[in-house]
Design an enzyme around this catalytic site. Structure first.
Site, PDB file in Angstrom:
ATOM      1  N   CYS A 158      21.038  -5.540   2.923  1.00 22.99           N
ATOM      2  CA  CYS A 158      21.239  -6.692   2.956  1.00 22.99           C
ATOM      3  C   CYS A 158      21.094  -7.484   4.328  1.00 22.99           C
ATOM      4  CB  CYS A 158      22.691  -6.950   2.801  1.00 22.99           C
ATOM      5  SG  CYS A 158      23.234  -6.128   1.208  1.00 22.99           S
TER       6      CYS A 158
ATOM      7  N   ARG B 294      15.636  -9.591   3.637  1.00 24.89           N
ATOM      8  CA  ARG B 294      16.126  -8.343   3.533  1.00 24.89           C
ATOM      9  C   ARG B 294      17.161  -8.230   2.219  1.00 24.89           C
ATOM     10  NH1 ARG B 294      16.958  -5.823   8.323  1.00 24.89           N
ATOM     11  NH2 ARG B 294      18.633  -4.623   7.483  1.00 24.89           N
TER      12      ARG B 294
ATOM     13  N   TRP C 299      21.329  -7.715  -1.212  1.00 22.13           N
ATOM     14  CA  TRP C 299      20.522  -6.846  -2.066  1.00 22.13           C
ATOM     15  C   TRP C 299      21.421  -5.956  -2.817  1.00 22.13           C
ATOM     16  CZ3 TRP C 299      18.676  -1.657  -2.329  1.00 22.13           C
ATOM     17  CH2 TRP C 299      17.585  -1.343  -3.491  1.00 22.13           C
TER      18      TRP C 299
ATOM     19  N   ASN D 180      26.771  -4.527   4.950  1.00 23.22           N
ATOM     20  CA  ASN D 180      25.344  -4.112   4.628  1.00 23.22           C
ATOM     21  C   ASN D 180      25.371  -2.343   4.594  1.00 23.22           C
ATOM     22  OD1 ASN D 180      22.452  -3.276   4.302  1.00 23.22           O
ATOM     23  ND2 ASN D 180      22.048  -3.689   6.626  1.00 23.22           N
ATOM     24  N   GLY D 181      24.963  -1.632   3.558  1.00 19.37           N
ATOM     25  CA  GLY D 181      25.226  -0.462   3.409  1.00 19.37           C
ATOM     26  C   GLY D 181      25.745   0.011   2.102  1.00 19.37           C
TER      27      GLY D 181
ATOM     28  N   GLU E  89      -2.876   2.024  -2.328  1.00 20.75           N
ATOM     29  CA  GLU E  89      -2.072   0.925  -1.538  1.00 20.75           C
ATOM     30  C   GLU E  89      -2.748  -0.469  -2.422  1.00 20.75           C
ATOM     31  OE1 GLU E  89       0.178   0.549   0.250  1.00 20.75           O
ATOM     32  OE2 GLU E  89      -0.213  -1.455   1.094  1.00 20.75           O
TER      33      GLU E  89
ATOM     34  N   LYS F  67       0.340  -2.788  -4.080  1.00 17.54           N
ATOM     35  CA  LYS F  67       0.539  -4.194  -3.892  1.00 17.54           C
ATOM     36  C   LYS F  67       0.431  -5.016  -5.061  1.00 17.54           C
ATOM     37  CE  LYS F  67       1.380  -4.332  -0.418  1.00 17.54           C
ATOM     38  NZ  LYS F  67       1.627  -3.239   0.421  1.00 17.54           N
TER      39      LYS F  67
ATOM     40  N   GLU G 137       3.953  -4.339  -7.302  1.00 15.93           N
ATOM     41  CA  GLU G 137       5.042  -5.091  -6.665  1.00 15.93           C
ATOM     42  C   GLU G 137       4.810  -6.710  -6.605  1.00 15.93           C
ATOM     43  OE1 GLU G 137       5.934  -4.075  -2.608  1.00 15.93           O
ATOM     44  OE2 GLU G 137       3.799  -3.847  -2.059  1.00 15.93           O
TER      45      GLU G 137
ATOM     46  N   HIS H  90     -10.824  13.700 -15.633  1.00 18.53           N
ATOM     47  CA  HIS H  90      -9.694  14.856 -16.073  1.00 18.53           C
ATOM     48  C   HIS H  90      -8.569  14.030 -16.998  1.00 18.53           C
ATOM     49  CE1 HIS H  90     -11.631  17.617 -13.728  1.00 18.53           C
ATOM     50  NE2 HIS H  90     -11.643  17.117 -12.881  1.00 18.53           N
TER      51      HIS H  90
ATOM     52  N   LYS I 138      13.087  -5.743   1.823  1.00 19.36           N
ATOM     53  CA  LYS I 138      12.001  -5.570   2.762  1.00 19.36           C
ATOM     54  C   LYS I 138      12.140  -4.008   3.301  1.00 19.36           C
ATOM     55  CE  LYS I 138       8.901  -6.023   5.477  1.00 19.36           C
ATOM     56  NZ  LYS I 138       7.549  -5.712   4.919  1.00 19.36           N
TER      57      LYS I 138
HETATM   58  C1  F6R Z   1       5.227  -1.819  -0.031  1.00 12.79           C
HETATM   59  C2  F6R Z   1       6.215  -1.786   0.959  1.00 12.79           C
HETATM   60  C3  F6R Z   1       7.378  -0.395   0.998  1.00 12.79           C
HETATM   61  C4  F6R Z   1       7.414  -0.178   2.278  1.00 12.79           C
HETATM   62  C5  F6R Z   1       8.604   1.171   2.201  1.00 12.79           C
HETATM   63  C6  F6R Z   1       8.632   1.889   3.589  1.00 12.79           C
HETATM   64  O1  F6R Z   1       4.663  -3.263   0.197  1.00 12.79           O
HETATM   65  O2  F6R Z   1       6.430  -2.594   1.868  1.00 12.79           O
HETATM   66  O3  F6R Z   1       6.475   0.298  -0.024  1.00 12.79           O
HETATM   67  O4  F6R Z   1       6.301   0.433   2.916  1.00 12.79           O
HETATM   68  O5  F6R Z   1       9.737   0.862   1.626  1.00 12.79           O
HETATM   69  O6  F6R Z   1       9.238   0.817   4.508  1.00 12.79           O
HETATM   70  P1  F6R Z   1       9.384   1.064   6.002  1.00 12.79           P
HETATM   71  O7  F6R Z   1       8.009   1.190   6.443  1.00 12.79           O
HETATM   72  O8  F6R Z   1      10.165  -0.010   6.441  1.00 12.79           O
HETATM   73  O9  F6R Z   1      10.044   2.680   6.275  1.00 12.79           O
END
Ligand code: F6R
Length: 621
Positions: free
Chosen positions: A2, A27, A77, A103-104, A490, A494, A497, A513, A616
């Site tokens: 959060c 966040r 969140w 937060n937590g 990757e 992308k 998500e 396979h 995030k």
């Molecule tokens: C995907 C994305 C997440 C982060 C993951 C790790 O676009 O942003 O998969 O890469 O949550 O986050 P960090 O790098 O902050 O540990």
């Protein structure tokens, strides 16, 4: 995770709190709320489920009288309890005079809740946070000890009873110029202004007003008033917190003319890479930012683990190819969430590279702690100065991507790849598997990448048009070989998500396979192909893979090196990348996949900065 903000000073708190929440909405954006303490000794609250805009509307129509110069704000969140008005923060105590944001996760909340219910307290939400507001309220009223009328002592007493991860900030109607906060395992920074003070999860919340900040340490408590701050431990006594100056400014935390943060961050990738490389090579040697490991210790390393989550994990997969090639050390890349549960073989000659943009991802942080308990050395690659993961590591290499606000990682991902490669070079020089001139040549090649990424970005119009065209596809597959494989993973992440589409990344050689059964007429398949001159063998193999899928009706979208005449005839769509050494190709090959995913998501009508269900950084396991 959060976002938290607190303010004491001469300004009207409300506007500042809402603006701070806007900057931290990445966040969490399930619900938002604010509480303001007025000079007449009233504490008032407004909170609302949904995006911040809903709270703003509620403030406009709700007659809340949020007038005062001390206040707290929260963007959530959800963990305990769904995203409803009731579960939104701040949470009040039984008298309605004390408000708490959090937060937590409070792990022992069930037992604390039972205790409160036993004492006749009625809880109105399903959150763990409300438990804290009642515990704190009782402590402040002197019902549970000797802390009556002392918010700081009450917070310390409550914090000592809590298990789990928390940043807590409390305001009280009787304390119009004071806020108290406590921190364990979740971030909290103090913003030091002139006659005003801020508290926030992230400096972006107060960067408009001050760049002087203080990072609160583990199990620390802070009291802020307009004139200053005082930090102590949960058990009392003065404690040290780390002051620092934020090196970026407000413009970096704003969209700067772009439609979204993600668009801006994609465009910033050349700068993010150049800034990450800058200062990390002194002409002969790679230089880390914090080095609590001697070169001798690096020399004795006999195994490397890269631990990370999501995109950061993919950056580690790219690095594996380079580190093994340059150092001849075995490298394992592990999802941080799996690492400590499978009893990895670690000892003091193991280097664990923890890669994290935020530096606060709970899975990665716990992996770091596990590694250190086994006496392994930990090197953090991180984008957030002073965050928990670098603080707990033996060495740090910071990526200088600047603040990344879009929830999907873009510029931080490219910066992570570059930094991981620097770690590989640092190991190679320490072990003597590369001479200084060889390290210098690799570094020079890296220095050419920002321009190559900038060039790639100029070629993206056709990719955007393609994104619009295939936006209603059922699924998209991504294939790659060698370093193209993590790029494929990757690209798929992308798309999942951002566009909520079924997307899968495969090693192209695995296709036959099993996954080839997924190919049907018209299915878009993105294939990341290596350079025909640098990797001719792999190139010919992937050409066969492309022919196999084209023969079965797939629509082939090929990402390859410019001028690759052999592959072009098999590509229904060909994205030409500037030529780079093989190990660096992911740094350009990822760009069209980011753009494609963003455009597909936009065409489908989604908010690409704030994809559903995500936050995030993930500060819960
Ligand atoms: C995907 C994305 C997440 C982060 C993951 C790790 O676009 O942003 O998969 O890469 O949550 O986050 P960090 O790098 O902050 O540990």
């Amino acid at each position: 995770m959060c976002g938290i903000i607190g303010y004491v000073g001469p300004r009207d708190a409300l506007g500042l709190l809402v603006e701070g929440l806007r900057r931290m909405e990445y966040r969490g954006y399930d619900s938002a709320g604010v509480s303001v303490v007025s000079r007449d000794g009233a504490l008032r609250v407004a909170k609302k489920a949904g995006r911040l805009a809903n709270l703003e509307q509620e403030i406009k129509v709700g007659n809340h009288h949020l007038v005062g110069t001390t206040g707290i704000g929260h963007t959530r969140w959800a963990t305990h309890g769904g995203p409803t008005d009731r579960n939104a923060h701040p949470h009040l105590d039984a008298t309605g005079t004390l408000a708490v944001i959090h937060n937590g996760i409070i792990e022992n909340f069930a037992e604390l809740r039972a205790e409160l219910e036993h004492a006749g307290i009625e809880l109105v939400s399903e959150t763990d946070t409300e438990v804290v507001s009642h515990l704190l309220g009782r402590a402040y009223r002197g019902e549970t000890g000797e802390t009556a009328g002392d918010l700081e002592a009450s917070m310390a007493a409550v914090a000592r009873r809590l298990e789990g991860a928390f940043t807590l900030v409390a305001a009280h109607a009787s304390e119009p110029d004071l806020l108290v906060a406590a921190r364990r395992n979740s971030p909290l920074v103090i913003g030091v202004g002139d006659g005003e003070m801020f508290l926030a999860s992230d400096v972006s919340a107060f960067i408009e007003f001050t760049r002087e900040a203080v990072e609160l340490g583990q199990d620390q408590l802070v009291v802020i008033t307009p004139d200053g701050y005082r930090v102590s431990g949960f058990s009392g006594g003065e404690a040290d917190a780390r002051p620092f100056t934020v090196t970026w400014n407000l413009a970096a935390a704003e969209k700067g003319g772009h439609l979204t943060f993600m668009d801006k961050e994609i465009a910033e990738q050349p700068t993010a890479l150049a800034d990450t490389l800058r200062g990390h090579f002194d002409g002969t040697r790679v230089v880390l930012d914090e080095q609590r490991l001697g070169e001798d210790e690096l020399r004795t390393i006999d195994k490397v683990f890269v631990v990370a989550c999501g995109s950061a994990y993919h950056s580690g997969l790219v690095a594996k190819y380079a580190i093994e090639h340059w150092t001849r050390l075995p490298v394992e890349v592990e999802l941080a969430s799996e690492f400590r549960y499978r009893d990895p073989v670690l000892d003091r000659d193991t280097l664990v590279v923890a890669v994290s943009q935020s530096g606060e991802t709970a899975d990665t942080l716990e992996a770091v702690r596990h590694a250190r308990r086994q006496r392994a050395r930990v090197l953090a690659v991180c984008n957030t100065n002073g965050s928990q993961i670098p603080r707990e590591s033996d060495a740090v290499l910071y990526t200088h991507a600047g603040p990344e606000i879009g929830v999907a990682s873009t510029k931080a991902f490219l910066a992570q790849i570059a930094a991981n490669l620097l770690v590989g070079l640092a190991l190679a020089q320490a072990r003597g598997t590369k001479f200084s001139d060889e390290v210098a040549r690799e570094f020079e090649a890296l220095e050419r990448v920002p321009a190559a990424v900038a060039e790639t970005l100029t070629r993206m119009d056709a990719v955007r048009a393609l994104g619009q065209e295939i936006a209603d596809s059922k699924a998209v597959l991504f294939l790659g070989r060698h370093v193209g494989y993590p790029v494929a993973l990757e690209g798929a992440l992308k798309l999942k998500e951002l566009a909520y589409m079924h997307a899968e990344g495969f090693a192209a050689g695995e296709l036959k396979h099993g996954p080839i059964a997924l190919i049907e007429k018209g299915l878009p398949v993105v294939v990341v192909t290596p350079s025909p001159s640098a990797q001719p063998l792999l190139h010919s193999k992937i050409l066969s893979n492309i022919r196999e899928i084209q023969a079965r009706g797939a629509r082939t979208i090929v990402i390859g090196e410019e001028g690759d005449k052999t592959i072009a005839p098999f590509a229904d769509f060909f994205v030409e990348l500037p030529a780079l050494p093989s190990l660096l190709q992911p740094l350009v090959a990822t760009v069209p996949l980011q753009v494609l995913a963003a455009e597909i998501a936009r065409t489908r009508g989604y908010d690409i900065d704030k994809p559903r269900n995500l936050a995030k950084s993930v500060t819960v396991e």
